[in-house]
Design a protein around this motif. Structure first.
Motif, short mmCIF file in Angstrom:
data_model
loop_
_atom_site.label_atom_id
_atom_site.label_comp_id
_atom_site.label_asym_id
_atom_site.label_seq_id
_atom_site.Cartn_x
_atom_site.Cartn_y
_atom_site.Cartn_z
N ASN A 141 1.11 -11.08 -10.10
CA ASN A 141 0.82 -10.05 -10.33
C ASN A 141 0.63 -9.07 -9.07
OD1 ASN A 141 0.09 -9.74 -13.29
ND2 ASN A 141 -0.76 -11.99 -12.40
N LEU A 142 1.54 -9.31 -8.22
CA LEU A 142 1.61 -8.56 -6.58
C LEU A 142 1.88 -7.80 -6.85
CD1 LEU A 142 2.35 -10.24 -3.46
CD2 LEU A 142 -0.16 -9.21 -3.77
N PHE A 143 2.71 -7.17 -7.56
CA PHE A 143 2.96 -5.58 -8.02
C PHE A 143 2.56 -5.02 -8.75
CE2 PHE A 143 6.33 -6.77 -5.49
CZ PHE A 143 7.44 -5.47 -5.19
N ARG A 144 1.42 -5.99 -9.86
CA ARG A 144 0.30 -4.77 -10.31
C ARG A 144 -0.67 -4.38 -10.03
NH1 ARG A 144 0.16 -8.25 -15.90
NH2 ARG A 144 2.68 -7.03 -17.19
N ILE A 145 -1.09 -6.01 -8.76
CA ILE A 145 -2.53 -5.77 -7.58
C ILE A 145 -2.49 -4.95 -6.71
CG2 ILE A 145 -3.85 -6.99 -6.04
CD1 ILE A 145 -3.03 -9.12 -7.61
N LEU A 146 -1.45 -4.00 -6.51
CA LEU A 146 -0.90 -3.14 -5.20
C LEU A 146 -0.19 -2.37 -5.84
CD1 LEU A 146 -1.95 -3.66 -2.00
CD2 LEU A 146 0.81 -3.81 -1.73
N PRO A 147 -1.23 -1.14 -5.43
CA PRO A 147 -0.62 -0.11 -5.87
C PRO A 147 1.13 0.34 -4.75
CG PRO A 147 -2.75 0.15 -6.37
CD PRO A 147 -2.26 -1.03 -5.44
N GLN A 148 1.65 0.95 -4.68
CA GLN A 148 3.27 1.17 -4.46
C GLN A 148 3.96 -0.01 -3.95
OE1 GLN A 148 4.72 3.80 -4.22
NE2 GLN A 148 3.91 4.91 -5.51
N ALA A 149 3.84 -1.27 -4.21
CA ALA A 149 3.54 -2.78 -3.01
C ALA A 149 5.33 -2.94 -2.92
CB ALA A 149 3.84 -3.69 -4.75
N GLU A 150 6.40 -2.41 -4.01
CA GLU A 150 7.56 -2.24 -3.16
C GLU A 150 7.65 -1.71 -1.94
OE1 GLU A 150 11.96 -0.88 -4.78
OE2 GLU A 150 10.70 -0.13 -6.74
N LEU A 151 7.54 0.01 -2.25
CA LEU A 151 7.41 0.51 -0.98
C LEU A 151 6.10 -0.73 0.34
CD1 LEU A 151 8.16 3.34 0.75
CD2 LEU A 151 6.57 4.24 -0.24
N PHE A 152 5.22 -0.90 -0.03
CA PHE A 152 5.04 -1.77 0.93
C PHE A 152 5.12 -2.48 1.50
CE2 PHE A 152 1.79 -5.20 2.39
CZ PHE A 152 1.33 -4.79 2.94
N PHE A 153 6.17 -3.33 0.98
CA PHE A 153 6.60 -4.11 1.39
C PHE A 153 7.94 -4.15 1.83
CE2 PHE A 153 3.87 -7.06 -1.48
CZ PHE A 153 3.98 -7.95 -0.67
N SER A 154 8.67 -2.76 1.69
CA SER A 154 9.98 -2.83 2.42
C SER A 154 9.52 -2.27 3.22
CB SER A 154 10.45 -1.52 0.89
OG SER A 154 9.96 -0.28 0.86
N THR A 155 8.58 -1.88 3.41
CA THR A 155 8.92 -0.43 4.64
C THR A 155 7.99 -1.94 5.82
OG1 THR A 155 7.64 1.30 4.34
CG2 THR A 155 7.18 0.56 5.94
N CYS A 156 7.30 -2.47 5.70
CA CYS A 156 7.01 -3.73 6.40
C CYS A 156 8.28 -4.27 6.97
CB CYS A 156 6.10 -5.08 5.76
SG CYS A 156 4.53 -4.40 6.11
N LEU A 157 9.52 -4.59 5.59
CA LEU A 157 10.51 -5.46 6.71
C LEU A 157 11.83 -4.22 7.16
CD1 LEU A 157 12.94 -8.17 5.25
CD2 LEU A 157 13.33 -6.23 3.35
N SER A 158 12.06 -2.85 7.13
CA SER A 158 12.81 -2.47 7.35
C SER A 158 12.10 -1.81 9.04
CB SER A 158 12.45 -0.82 6.74
OG SER A 158 11.28 -0.09 7.37
N PHE A 159 11.15 -2.27 9.24
CA PHE A 159 10.66 -2.10 10.79
C PHE A 159 11.19 -4.01 11.40
CE2 PHE A 159 7.96 0.82 9.82
CZ PHE A 159 8.94 1.84 11.30
N ILE A 160 11.34 -5.16 10.98
CA ILE A 160 11.61 -6.08 11.13
C ILE A 160 13.54 -6.37 12.06
CG2 ILE A 160 12.75 -8.39 11.31
CD1 ILE A 160 10.33 -8.22 8.77
N PRO A 161 13.51 -5.80 13.18
CA PRO A 161 15.39 -5.69 13.86
C PRO A 161 16.18 -6.64 12.64
CG PRO A 161 14.13 -6.02 15.24
CD PRO A 161 13.19 -6.63 14.36
N HIS A 162 17.45 -6.18 12.68
CA HIS A 162 18.37 -6.89 11.83
C HIS A 162 19.28 -7.95 12.40
CE1 HIS A 162 18.41 -4.55 7.57
NE2 HIS A 162 17.83 -3.87 8.77
N HIS A 163 19.23 -8.20 13.41
CA HIS A 163 19.88 -9.05 14.47
C HIS A 163 18.57 -10.24 14.01
CE1 HIS A 163 17.76 -7.20 16.86
NE2 HIS A 163 17.60 -7.96 17.93
N ARG A 164 19.32 -11.27 14.68
CA ARG A 164 18.68 -12.80 14.62
C ARG A 164 17.71 -13.21 15.83
NH1 ARG A 164 20.61 -18.42 13.64
NH2 ARG A 164 19.60 -19.74 15.23
N ILE A 165 16.64 -13.30 14.93
CA ILE A 165 15.65 -12.99 16.33
C ILE A 165 14.70 -14.03 15.52
CG2 ILE A 165 15.66 -10.98 16.51
CD1 ILE A 165 13.18 -10.66 14.85
#
Length: 221
Positions: free
Chosen positions: A17-41
């Motif tokens: 239910n996270l996407f029901r509980i958290l408005p704009q959940a997709e943008l919230f999580f994708s923003t967090c993800l987008s700042f993680i470097p793509h190479h092996r860390i």
């Protein structure tokens, strides 16, 4: 149903239910993800729970070396059952009493730090800074409280409408709102959290996303 089974059902229900509980959940999580470097860390995830966001990270790069820490053995058990997380290191522990040994290129946490008291949160952020390698980043997505009560009233009304529009039953809405009320004494403002990151030593701080109660903050060492 045993207490253990009931707990696992509640956790699974929350994840679903996270996407029901958290408005704009997709943008919230994708923003967090987008700042993680793509190479092996090497990444340390605080309050990793059932591995909900961990799965997103490994979907971006399966070569990430992820150390997951959570104080709930039930949640860690659910995470361990996920085949896609088989390469992760799981640690049962309380993040307010100390972090795992070693240093990391990134420290990530989503929807976790609002559960801990303000003094513990400040101490934890300082410890996160020490755990990061040079140029490492701290990525925190969480919920916050506004500076004034009248703003909270507006946000809470919008939040309830969002949950209704996504089809959440009224009893679940009440239970979810009650969770925010219970966490209220621990909630930080965005400005308060920003000051903590700055005081910990982070030189560059970015707030790439805010929406009503939620926000994402990034700090680079």
């Amino acid at each position: 149903m045993s207490h253990h089974e009931h707990y696992l059902n509640r956790v699974t229900h929350y994840d679903e239910n996270l996407f029901r509980i958290l408005p704009q959940a997709e943008l919230f999580f994708s923003t967090c993800l987008s700042f993680i470097p793509h190479h092996r860390i090497a990444i340390m995830e605080l309050g990793s729970g059932t591995g909900y966001f961990t799965t997103f990270m490994l979907g971006q790069n399966p070569d990430y070396q992820i150390t997951c820490i959570d104080k709930s053995p039930e949640m860690l058990e659910m995470a361990r059952r996920k085949k896609e997380l088989s390469g992760c290191t799981f640690i049962e522990g309380d993040i307010t009493t100390g972090l795992p040994e070693g240093t990391f290129d990134g420290v990530v946490t989503t929807l976790t730090l609002h559960h801990i008291p303000d003094n513990s949160r400040e101490k934890l952020i300082r410890e996160i800074y020490q755990k990061l390698n040079p140029e490492g980043c701290f990525i925190c997505g969480d919920v916050f409280k506004p500076e004034q009560d009248w703003i909270e009233s507006i946000y809470r009304s919008r939040w309830k409408n969002h949950m209704r529009e996504t089809g959440m039953p009224e009893d679940q809405i009440r239970e979810t709102v009650s969770g925010r009320e219970n966490a209220w004494p621990f909630l930080d403002t965005m400005h308060g959290f920003y000051r903590k990151i700055k005081n910990a030593g982070f030189k560059r701080i970015l707030v790439p996303f805010t929406y009503d109660m939620s926000g994402v903050m990034i700090g680079w060492k």
